[in-house]
Design a protein around this motif. Sequence first.
Motif, PDB file in Angstrom:
ATOM      1  N   LYS A  19      18.584   2.260  24.880  1.00  0.00           N
ATOM      2  CA  LYS A  19      17.293   2.268  25.562  1.00  0.00           C
ATOM      3  C   LYS A  19      17.272   3.145  26.813  1.00  0.00           C
ATOM      4  O   LYS A  19      16.438   2.978  27.691  1.00  0.00           O
ATOM      5  CB  LYS A  19      16.831   0.852  25.885  1.00  0.00           C
ATOM      6  CG  LYS A  19      16.761  -0.032  24.658  1.00  0.00           C
ATOM      7  CD  LYS A  19      15.909  -1.241  24.882  1.00  0.00           C
ATOM      8  CE  LYS A  19      15.881  -2.208  23.745  1.00  0.00           C
ATOM      9  NZ  LYS A  19      15.814  -1.744  22.416  1.00  0.00           N
ATOM     10  N   SER A  20      18.174   4.123  26.884  1.00  0.00           N
ATOM     11  CA  SER A  20      18.238   4.996  28.056  1.00  0.00           C
ATOM     12  C   SER A  20      17.278   6.177  27.979  1.00  0.00           C
ATOM     13  O   SER A  20      17.116   6.900  28.955  1.00  0.00           O
ATOM     14  CB  SER A  20      19.666   5.517  28.240  1.00  0.00           C
ATOM     15  OG  SER A  20      20.046   6.291  27.110  1.00  0.00           O
ATOM     16  N   GLY A  21      16.636   6.359  26.848  1.00  0.00           N
ATOM     17  CA  GLY A  21      15.686   7.452  26.710  1.00  0.00           C
ATOM     18  C   GLY A  21      14.877   7.320  25.446  1.00  0.00           C
ATOM     19  O   GLY A  21      15.262   6.606  24.515  1.00  0.00           O
ATOM     20  N   SER A  22      13.731   7.990  25.436  1.00  0.00           N
ATOM     21  CA  SER A  22      12.892   7.937  24.247  1.00  0.00           C
ATOM     22  C   SER A  22      11.996   9.159  24.167  1.00  0.00           C
ATOM     23  O   SER A  22      11.780   9.866  25.148  1.00  0.00           O
ATOM     24  CB  SER A  22      12.028   6.681  24.249  1.00  0.00           C
ATOM     25  OG  SER A  22      11.080   6.735  25.294  1.00  0.00           O
ATOM     26  N   LEU A  23      11.495   9.359  22.981  1.00  0.00           N
ATOM     27  CA  LEU A  23      10.554  10.423  22.696  1.00  0.00           C
ATOM     28  C   LEU A  23       9.433   9.793  21.882  1.00  0.00           C
ATOM     29  O   LEU A  23       9.685   9.158  20.858  1.00  0.00           O
ATOM     30  CB  LEU A  23      11.251  11.520  21.890  1.00  0.00           C
ATOM     31  CG  LEU A  23      10.495  12.805  21.655  1.00  0.00           C
ATOM     32  CD1 LEU A  23      10.246  13.511  22.984  1.00  0.00           C
ATOM     33  CD2 LEU A  23      11.303  13.699  20.739  1.00  0.00           C
ATOM     34  N   SER A  24       8.220   9.919  22.359  1.00  0.00           N
ATOM     35  CA  SER A  24       7.067   9.362  21.672  1.00  0.00           C
ATOM     36  C   SER A  24       6.185  10.514  21.231  1.00  0.00           C
ATOM     37  O   SER A  24       5.835  11.376  22.036  1.00  0.00           O
ATOM     38  CB  SER A  24       6.303   8.437  22.628  1.00  0.00           C
ATOM     39  OG  SER A  24       5.122   7.977  22.033  1.00  0.00           O
ATOM     40  N   ILE A  25       5.842  10.530  19.949  1.00  0.00           N
ATOM     41  CA  ILE A  25       5.025  11.609  19.398  1.00  0.00           C
ATOM     42  C   ILE A  25       3.798  10.995  18.748  1.00  0.00           C
ATOM     43  O   ILE A  25       3.906  10.184  17.834  1.00  0.00           O
ATOM     44  CB  ILE A  25       5.811  12.432  18.366  1.00  0.00           C
ATOM     45  CG1 ILE A  25       7.099  12.985  18.988  1.00  0.00           C
ATOM     46  CG2 ILE A  25       4.938  13.555  17.796  1.00  0.00           C
ATOM     47  CD1 ILE A  25       8.048  13.605  17.984  1.00  0.00           C
ATOM     48  N   THR A  26       2.629  11.394  19.244  1.00  0.00           N
ATOM     49  CA  THR A  26       1.370  10.957  18.658  1.00  0.00           C
ATOM     50  C   THR A  26       0.713  12.168  18.025  1.00  0.00           C
ATOM     51  O   THR A  26       0.512  13.180  18.687  1.00  0.00           O
ATOM     52  CB  THR A  26       0.425  10.373  19.731  1.00  0.00           C
ATOM     53  OG1 THR A  26       1.091   9.320  20.414  1.00  0.00           O
ATOM     54  CG2 THR A  26      -0.868   9.869  19.116  1.00  0.00           C
ATOM     55  N   ALA A  27       0.394  12.084  16.749  1.00  0.00           N
ATOM     56  CA  ALA A  27      -0.324  13.147  16.041  1.00  0.00           C
ATOM     57  C   ALA A  27      -1.538  12.499  15.391  1.00  0.00           C
ATOM     58  O   ALA A  27      -1.396  11.559  14.611  1.00  0.00           O
ATOM     59  CB  ALA A  27       0.572  13.801  15.000  1.00  0.00           C
ATOM     60  N   ASP A  28      -2.730  13.006  15.728  1.00  0.00           N
ATOM     61  CA  ASP A  28      -3.937  12.348  15.241  1.00  0.00           C
ATOM     62  C   ASP A  28      -5.131  13.302  15.320  1.00  0.00           C
ATOM     63  O   ASP A  28      -5.062  14.366  15.946  1.00  0.00           O
ATOM     64  CB  ASP A  28      -4.207  11.093  16.079  1.00  0.00           C
ATOM     65  CG  ASP A  28      -5.043  10.054  15.346  1.00  0.00           C
ATOM     66  OD1 ASP A  28      -5.408  10.267  14.171  1.00  0.00           O
ATOM     67  OD2 ASP A  28      -5.339   9.012  15.960  1.00  0.00           O
ATOM     68  N   ASP A  29      -6.223  12.872  14.745  1.00  0.00           N
ATOM     69  CA  ASP A  29      -7.502  13.577  14.798  1.00  0.00           C
ATOM     70  C   ASP A  29      -8.047  13.441  16.229  1.00  0.00           C
ATOM     71  O   ASP A  29      -8.083  12.332  16.765  1.00  0.00           O
ATOM     72  CB  ASP A  29      -8.448  12.922  13.790  1.00  0.00           C
ATOM     73  CG  ASP A  29      -9.800  13.608  13.697  1.00  0.00           C
ATOM     74  OD1 ASP A  29     -10.330  14.099  14.717  1.00  0.00           O
ATOM     75  OD2 ASP A  29     -10.343  13.641  12.586  1.00  0.00           O
ATOM     76  N   PRO A  30      -8.497  14.531  16.832  1.00  0.00           N
ATOM     77  CA  PRO A  30      -9.032  14.431  18.200  1.00  0.00           C
ATOM     78  C   PRO A  30     -10.448  13.858  18.275  1.00  0.00           C
ATOM     79  O   PRO A  30     -10.971  13.652  19.368  1.00  0.00           O
ATOM     80  CB  PRO A  30      -9.006  15.880  18.690  1.00  0.00           C
ATOM     81  CG  PRO A  30      -9.071  16.707  17.455  1.00  0.00           C
ATOM     82  CD  PRO A  30      -8.396  15.908  16.372  1.00  0.00           C
ATOM     83  N   HIS A  31     -11.062  13.580  17.142  1.00  0.00           N
ATOM     84  CA  HIS A  31     -12.400  12.966  17.088  1.00  0.00           C
ATOM     85  C   HIS A  31     -13.405  13.691  17.981  1.00  0.00           C
ATOM     86  O   HIS A  31     -14.127  13.071  18.770  1.00  0.00           O
ATOM     87  CB  HIS A  31     -12.336  11.485  17.440  1.00  0.00           C
ATOM     88  CG  HIS A  31     -11.448  10.714  16.516  1.00  0.00           C
ATOM     89  ND1 HIS A  31     -11.784  10.447  15.208  1.00  0.00           N
ATOM     90  CD2 HIS A  31     -10.208  10.183  16.693  1.00  0.00           C
ATOM     91  CE1 HIS A  31     -10.818   9.777  14.623  1.00  0.00           C
ATOM     92  NE2 HIS A  31      -9.839   9.604  15.494  1.00  0.00           N
ATOM     93  N   GLY A  32     -13.420  15.026  17.866  1.00  0.00           N
ATOM     94  CA  GLY A  32     -14.414  15.827  18.578  1.00  0.00           C
ATOM     95  C   GLY A  32     -14.083  16.152  20.025  1.00  0.00           C
ATOM     96  O   GLY A  32     -14.834  16.856  20.691  1.00  0.00           O
ATOM     97  N   LYS A  33     -12.987  15.674  20.533  1.00  0.00           N
ATOM     98  CA  LYS A  33     -12.605  15.954  21.926  1.00  0.00           C
ATOM     99  C   LYS A  33     -11.748  17.220  21.974  1.00  0.00           C
ATOM    100  O   LYS A  33     -11.008  17.523  21.049  1.00  0.00           O
ATOM    101  CB  LYS A  33     -11.834  14.787  22.518  1.00  0.00           C
ATOM    102  CG  LYS A  33     -12.651  13.506  22.564  1.00  0.00           C
ATOM    103  CD  LYS A  33     -12.234  12.661  23.726  1.00  0.00           C
ATOM    104  CE  LYS A  33     -12.976  11.372  23.865  1.00  0.00           C
ATOM    105  NZ  LYS A  33     -14.338  11.307  23.471  1.00  0.00           N
ATOM    106  N   THR A  34     -11.845  17.937  23.086  1.00  0.00           N
ATOM    107  CA  THR A  34     -10.986  19.106  23.288  1.00  0.00           C
ATOM    108  C   THR A  34      -9.612  18.638  23.753  1.00  0.00           C
ATOM    109  O   THR A  34      -9.447  17.488  24.209  1.00  0.00           O
ATOM    110  CB  THR A  34     -11.571  20.060  24.344  1.00  0.00           C
ATOM    111  OG1 THR A  34     -11.540  19.396  25.623  1.00  0.00           O
ATOM    112  CG2 THR A  34     -12.990  20.501  24.004  1.00  0.00           C
ATOM    113  N   ILE A  35      -8.634  19.531  23.685  1.00  0.00           N
ATOM    114  CA  ILE A  35      -7.291  19.198  24.166  1.00  0.00           C
ATOM    115  C   ILE A  35      -7.332  18.912  25.669  1.00  0.00           C
ATOM    116  O   ILE A  35      -6.679  17.989  26.151  1.00  0.00           O
ATOM    117  CB  ILE A  35      -6.286  20.320  23.829  1.00  0.00           C
ATOM    118  CG1 ILE A  35      -6.198  20.494  22.311  1.00  0.00           C
ATOM    119  CG2 ILE A  35      -4.923  20.041  24.429  1.00  0.00           C
ATOM    120  CD1 ILE A  35      -5.821  19.236  21.535  1.00  0.00           C
TER     121      ILE A  35
END
Length: 132
Positions: free
Chosen positions: A47-63
């Motif tokens: 538990k000393s480090g992590s990487l979280s990756i979210t990939a999804d539809d932006p539902h009309g929002k810009t980056i």
Amino acid sequence: LMTVIIACIATSACAEIREFKYFSLDVPEGWNVIEEGAVITVSAGDKSGSLSITADDPHGKTIEELAQIFSGELSGTPPERDEDGAYTFEFNNGISHAVIDGDEELYMLIIGTGIERNGEEIEEILSSLEMK
């Protein structure tokens, strides 16, 4: 086969290739994977480090809008646009680093925590990421 075995011994940990909806990546031995909807979290066994990756539809929002939303939800620093057009911000007093990029069809938010202790492993995981 012998080359693979030697390579695994030399690096002391063989990675397992994991497939997800939008991408695949190599998970080092001793790291755990949790998949919750659009969020994939890869964390060190200690538990000393992590990487979280979210990939999804932006539902009309810009980056840019998504960067503002996520930074706000995480009480992060104001997002800054980098030379490649991605947005970055930090939270948890600089312990966690985030980058978000994408287009009108798909965004990807990547959050790294514990980079100081696990930078090499996190870099290897990120470099193995392949979009489908």
